[in-house]
Design a protein around this motif. Sequence first.
Motif, short mmCIF file in Angstrom:
data_model
loop_
_atom_site.label_atom_id
_atom_site.label_comp_id
_atom_site.label_asym_id
_atom_site.label_seq_id
_atom_site.Cartn_x
_atom_site.Cartn_y
_atom_site.Cartn_z
N GLU A 15 59.81 27.96 90.40
CA GLU A 15 59.27 27.98 91.75
C GLU A 15 59.30 26.57 92.35
OE1 GLU A 15 54.97 29.05 93.67
OE2 GLU A 15 55.59 30.13 91.89
N SER A 16 59.64 26.48 93.61
CA SER A 16 59.63 25.22 94.37
C SER A 16 60.68 24.22 93.93
CB SER A 16 58.24 24.57 94.34
OG SER A 16 57.28 25.45 94.86
N PRO A 69 58.48 18.98 93.68
CA PRO A 69 58.62 20.38 94.11
C PRO A 69 58.51 20.50 95.63
CG PRO A 69 57.16 20.22 92.22
CD PRO A 69 57.43 18.82 92.67
N THR A 70 59.24 21.47 96.19
CA THR A 70 59.22 21.67 97.64
C THR A 70 57.84 22.07 98.14
OG1 THR A 70 59.95 23.95 97.36
CG2 THR A 70 61.66 22.29 97.78
N SER A 71 57.01 22.60 97.24
CA SER A 71 55.65 22.99 97.63
C SER A 71 54.68 21.81 97.53
CB SER A 71 55.15 24.13 96.72
OG SER A 71 55.15 23.70 95.36
#
Length: 190
Positions: free
Chosen positions: A80-81, A168-170
Motif C-alpha cells: 500500500e502507498s 509512502p504516498t500516504s
Amino acid sequence: MLNAKTKMPNVLALLAALLLVLGACSDSENKDKEHKGEGDHSEMDMNHSGSEDVPEELKAAENPTYEVGSRVIIESAHMESMKGAEATIVGAYDTTAYSISYTPTTGGKKVENHKWIIQEEIKDAGEKPYEPGAEVIINASHMKGMNGAVAHIETAENTTVYMVDFTPTSGGEKVKNHKWVTESELSALE
C-alpha cells in the motif's frame, strides 16, 4: 406522565439503535483491516525498511539504467502507498528476480505471487537460474515467516534489481533499503 408500557418500547428502540451503531463501527474496522491488508499475509508482516546488507555473492550492476543516488518513480504496488512514490536508488544489482508462492513458516494463508526474491536469496542456489515451477527454499526475510519456507517459482526474470528509499504516498515514515524493485517497475523522475 409516562407509564411502564410506553417506556419499554423506547428502551428497546434505544438498544436497537445502539446495536446498529456498534455493528457499523465493527464492520468499518473490519473493512479498514481488509483495506490495509491485515490478514494472514499482510502489510504489517512486511519488513518495509531493511538493512543495507545484501548477499555477499550479489554483484553491483555495471551500467544500471538508474544509477545509485538517482531519483525515480515507483510504478509497482508491492505494498500500500508504494505506487507513484518518489524514490532514491541506494543499490543496483544484476541478477535473476523471482515471483514466488509459499506458505509462511509461521503458518497462515499461502502467499501467492510475492515479488521479489533474487537468485542469491535462494538456499544453495548456485549460478544457474531456476525455471517457473521449481521448488526452492527461501533464504530471505522480506516478510514474517518467509525465511526457510519452501517456495514455488512462479516467474523468473533476468534483470537489474534495485534497493530503494522512499516515502509512502500516504505519508508516514520513510522506508529505507526496500528490497527489491525491478527495472521495469521504475520510471525516471521528470
